[in-house]
Design an enzyme around this catalytic site. Structure first.
Site, short mmCIF file in Angstrom:
data_model
loop_
_atom_site.label_atom_id
_atom_site.label_comp_id
_atom_site.label_asym_id
_atom_site.label_seq_id
_atom_site.Cartn_x
_atom_site.Cartn_y
_atom_site.Cartn_z
CB SER A 1 -0.89 0.02 1.25
OG SER A 1 -1.56 1.27 1.37
CE1 TYR B 1 -3.91 -2.45 5.03
CE2 TYR B 1 -3.27 -0.20 4.53
CZ TYR B 1 -3.64 -1.45 4.09
OH TYR B 1 -3.74 -1.71 2.76
#
Length: 249
Positions: free
Chosen positions: A145, A158
């Site tokens: 990501s 995350y």
């Protein structure tokens, strides 16, 4: 994916589901899904079977080595061989940074880091064991990501796990380069998914991007297909950032 047998974790929904559909459309001869949701995975595979693609599914808890390896070996056994593995399974918690608990950390680490690690290990063992006359003996693509590269106090745990996956990708790539196994990762920006629309995130995504919009899932998936497909014969240890300029803004 023409002529390749592809295994996807988290292939029952979201980006994993899209990748499964695209793999079939691109000529994959085999499709395996590892997911915790059997109903969703079987729906994905129904379309593959209709297209004449050999299909396999296993329920697997990728948080533990035994379960992850058993699920992978089950799918690989049903397919007969595996050429490309895509690690798409992940959890995406949002929580204020100072409120993140040990349980939050443990859950994110278990799925996003350990799960990716376990499947990579299982895939490499499979690639090494099976006969293959091609130059490339196997391909792994890990979904990371852009959050790994920018400050994200609203989902710091995350983001940290995705940064760890970038590091794992490079280490795996170095380890298996002598085997002619390619390991890469793709780091998408925030995507304009249906869930993002329902949650009201589209404005946030648009404001964060110099292009003025969130990326469409297919725009991200195309790069995963490239890294995991037959056109990639030399790239390994790389992280492809697909951010619409967000990473530089």
């Amino acid at each position: 994916m023409d002529g390749l047998s592809v295994v996807i974790t988290g292939g029952g929904a979201g980006l994993g589901l899209l990748l499964a559909e695209m793999a079939v459309d691109a000529g994959a001869t085999g499709l395996g899904i590892i997911d915790v949701n059997a109903k969703a995975a079987e729906a994905t595979l129904a379309a593959a079977r209709k297209a004449g693609v050999k299909a396999a599914f296993a329920v697997g808890d990728i948080r533990t080595a035994d379960s992850a390896h058993a699920a992978f070996n089950d799918v690989a056994g049903q397919l007969g061989r595996v050429d490309t593995v895509i690690n798409s399974a992940a959890i995406y918690p949002r929580k204020p940074m100072l409120e993140i608990t040990d349980a939050d950390w443990d859950a994110s680490n278990a799925v996003n880091i350990k799960g990716t690690f376990h499947i990579c290990v299982a895939a490499i063992k499979q690639f090494r064991a099976q006969e293959n006359d091609a130059i490339v003996k196997g391909r792994i693509v890990n979904i990371t990501s852009v959050d790994a590269f920018k400050a994200h106090p609203q989902n710091a745990h995350y983001a940290a796990t995705k940064a760890a996956v970038v590091s794992l990708t490079k280490s795996f790539a170095h380890e298996v380069a002598p085997d002619n196994i390619l390991v890469n990762s793709v780091a998408p920006a925030g995507m304009a998914t249906e869930k993002a629309r329902e949650a009201g995130f589209l404005g946030e995504l648009a404001a964060a991007s110099p292009l003025g919009r969130g990326g469409e899932p297919r725009e991200m998936a195309e790069w995963v297909m490239m890294a995991g497909g037959p056109k990639n014969t030399y790239m390994t240890g790389e992280n492809i950032i697909v951010s619409g300029g967000y990473i530089y803004a």
